[in-house]
Design an enzyme around this catalytic site. Sequence first.
Site, PDB file in Angstrom:
ATOM      1  N   ARG A 151       0.861  -1.176   0.000  1.00 14.39           N
ATOM      2  CA  ARG A 151       0.000   0.000   0.000  1.00 14.39           C
ATOM      3  C   ARG A 151       0.903   1.233   0.000  1.00 14.39           C
ATOM      4  O   ARG A 151       1.993   1.215   0.580  1.00 14.39           O
ATOM      5  CB  ARG A 151      -0.901   0.015   1.237  1.00 14.39           C
ATOM      6  CG  ARG A 151      -1.845  -1.175   1.339  1.00 14.39           C
ATOM      7  CD  ARG A 151      -2.661  -1.105   2.625  1.00 14.39           C
ATOM      8  NE  ARG A 151      -3.597  -2.227   2.740  1.00 14.39           N
ATOM      9  CZ  ARG A 151      -3.313  -3.377   3.340  1.00 14.39           C
ATOM     10  NH1 ARG A 151      -2.119  -3.557   3.914  1.00 14.39           N
ATOM     11  NH2 ARG A 151      -4.209  -4.347   3.397  1.00 14.39           N
ATOM     12  N   LYS A 175      -2.225  -2.769   7.795  1.00 16.40           N
ATOM     13  CA  LYS A 175      -3.451  -2.348   8.465  1.00 16.40           C
ATOM     14  C   LYS A 175      -3.650  -3.118   9.757  1.00 16.40           C
ATOM     15  O   LYS A 175      -3.376  -4.315   9.824  1.00 16.40           O
ATOM     16  CB  LYS A 175      -4.649  -2.576   7.544  1.00 16.40           C
ATOM     17  CG  LYS A 175      -4.800  -1.533   6.444  1.00 16.40           C
ATOM     18  CD  LYS A 175      -6.111  -1.719   5.710  1.00 16.40           C
ATOM     19  CE  LYS A 175      -6.351  -0.612   4.707  1.00 16.40           C
ATOM     20  NZ  LYS A 175      -7.642  -0.774   3.987  1.00 16.40           N
ATOM     21  N   HIS A 248      -1.860   3.089  -6.424  1.00 15.23           N
ATOM     22  CA  HIS A 248      -2.777   1.962  -6.243  1.00 15.23           C
ATOM     23  C   HIS A 248      -2.887   1.131  -7.516  1.00 15.23           C
ATOM     24  O   HIS A 248      -3.056  -0.094  -7.458  1.00 15.23           O
ATOM     25  CB  HIS A 248      -4.152   2.472  -5.812  1.00 15.23           C
ATOM     26  CG  HIS A 248      -4.953   1.450  -5.060  1.00 15.23           C
ATOM     27  ND1 HIS A 248      -4.522   0.880  -3.882  1.00 15.23           N
ATOM     28  CD2 HIS A 248      -6.154   0.872  -5.329  1.00 15.23           C
ATOM     29  CE1 HIS A 248      -5.426   0.004  -3.453  1.00 15.23           C
ATOM     30  NE2 HIS A 248      -6.413  -0.020  -4.316  1.00 15.23           N
ATOM     31  N   ARG A 251      -0.080  -1.213  -7.512  1.00 13.97           N
ATOM     32  CA  ARG A 251      -0.365  -2.315  -6.579  1.00 13.97           C
ATOM     33  C   ARG A 251      -1.268  -3.346  -7.266  1.00 13.97           C
ATOM     34  O   ARG A 251      -1.041  -4.554  -7.145  1.00 13.97           O
ATOM     35  CB  ARG A 251      -1.026  -1.755  -5.322  1.00 13.97           C
ATOM     36  CG  ARG A 251      -1.511  -2.788  -4.297  1.00 13.97           C
ATOM     37  CD  ARG A 251      -1.904  -2.060  -3.016  1.00 13.97           C
ATOM     38  NE  ARG A 251      -2.857  -2.770  -2.198  1.00 13.97           N
ATOM     39  CZ  ARG A 251      -2.518  -3.654  -1.243  1.00 13.97           C
ATOM     40  NH1 ARG A 251      -1.259  -3.962  -1.036  1.00 13.97           N
ATOM     41  NH2 ARG A 251      -3.463  -4.230  -0.507  1.00 13.97           N
ATOM     42  N   HIS A 274      -4.361  -8.642   2.550  1.00 11.62           N
ATOM     43  CA  HIS A 274      -5.813  -8.650   2.683  1.00 11.62           C
ATOM     44  C   HIS A 274      -6.211  -9.585   3.823  1.00 11.62           C
ATOM     45  O   HIS A 274      -5.802 -10.752   3.845  1.00 11.62           O
ATOM     46  CB  HIS A 274      -6.472  -9.137   1.388  1.00 11.62           C
ATOM     47  CG  HIS A 274      -6.405  -8.146   0.276  1.00 11.62           C
ATOM     48  ND1 HIS A 274      -6.600  -8.480  -1.048  1.00 11.62           N
ATOM     49  CD2 HIS A 274      -6.162  -6.804   0.290  1.00 11.62           C
ATOM     50  CE1 HIS A 274      -6.480  -7.403  -1.799  1.00 11.62           C
ATOM     51  NE2 HIS A 274      -6.218  -6.374  -1.021  1.00 11.62           N
ATOM     52  N   TYR A 283      -9.742  -9.975  -8.279  1.00 10.45           N
ATOM     53  CA  TYR A 283      -8.828 -10.357  -9.357  1.00 10.45           C
ATOM     54  C   TYR A 283      -9.206 -11.676 -10.031  1.00 10.45           C
ATOM     55  O   TYR A 283      -8.442 -12.190 -10.831  1.00 10.45           O
ATOM     56  CB  TYR A 283      -7.398 -10.480  -8.814  1.00 10.45           C
ATOM     57  CG  TYR A 283      -6.865  -9.209  -8.213  1.00 10.45           C
ATOM     58  CD1 TYR A 283      -6.494  -8.134  -9.013  1.00 10.45           C
ATOM     59  CD2 TYR A 283      -6.756  -9.062  -6.831  1.00 10.45           C
ATOM     60  CE1 TYR A 283      -6.017  -6.958  -8.464  1.00 10.45           C
ATOM     61  CE2 TYR A 283      -6.282  -7.887  -6.275  1.00 10.45           C
ATOM     62  CZ  TYR A 283      -5.909  -6.846  -7.092  1.00 10.45           C
ATOM     63  OH  TYR A 283      -5.447  -5.681  -6.545  1.00 10.45           O
TER      64      TYR A 283
END
Length: 306
Positions: A151, A175, A248, A251, A274, A283
């Site tokens: 990120r 995160k 992004h 990414r 994730h 994806y």
Amino acid sequence: MNSAARIEAFLEMMSVERGAADNTLANYRRDLEDATETIKGGLAGAGADDIRAYLGGMAARGFAASSQARRLSTLRQFFKFLYAENLRPDDPTGTLDSPRRERTLPKTMAETETGRLLDQADAEAAGKAADPVAAARMHALVEVLYATGLRVSELVALPVAVAMRDERFFVVRGKGSKERMVPLSQKARDAMRAWLVRRNGDPALADSPYLFPSPASESGHLPRQVFARDLKALAARAGIASAKVSPHVLRHAFASHLLANGADLRAVQQLLGHADISTTQIYTHVLEERLVRLVNDHHPLADPPP
């Protein structure tokens, strides 16, 4: 305990127990305060019909289905917390369905375009750029981003220690303060080392704990907005429409190109950081295209190429 107090208690739990990032907490607060102001009688005592009407009102206000779904996700977590803490006898979100969202494909770049972008950054770093320090920094940034799929907030805040050891992997804190291991290609390591020489030769940058320092910024590291702006300028110089390129998008290119070349969806999930495989499933179109190509190329009854 009124709605405001319960929101504060929920946010404190998400911060202390779940390690939620400041941006995440700010989003939760905004969502819950909007619901409190909109739902008659406040949020804490709302029933399923109140929340259903609130989400319907969001649609009338022009919010996309994805925004409604995100708001419902926040409300689910909030009421789950209240129920677990015996602050409510029920969870009114338990019977609510998520708004149906259209499947949108992530913006990405072709491998050839990505190659041109990286080649442009390499050429500028190796040549006589007007600002050789900025050119070396940009080369390191794009090589590391495409090699790792970080990120942008993770990328610009990397510690300088990452570049001070020649290792094929490093650990990044993402995160929710969750750590994951990401790989570094040889080209990325070379670009980082070249940038480190430039960085350490500048007295204003050398003592920073960040790999990409910015003494003028409040955070001490390169602001992500500055990187995004400079990346678009690099794309334009490479003959690529700047509107197509962002951190992004790179990414997404990292993930899409991995899957197109045989990577497993679970592995890509781990590399991207994730928490849920459902996030990575945006994806799946890449996997579908790969499966069609596999059948057409290898099945004995497939039509021969024209």
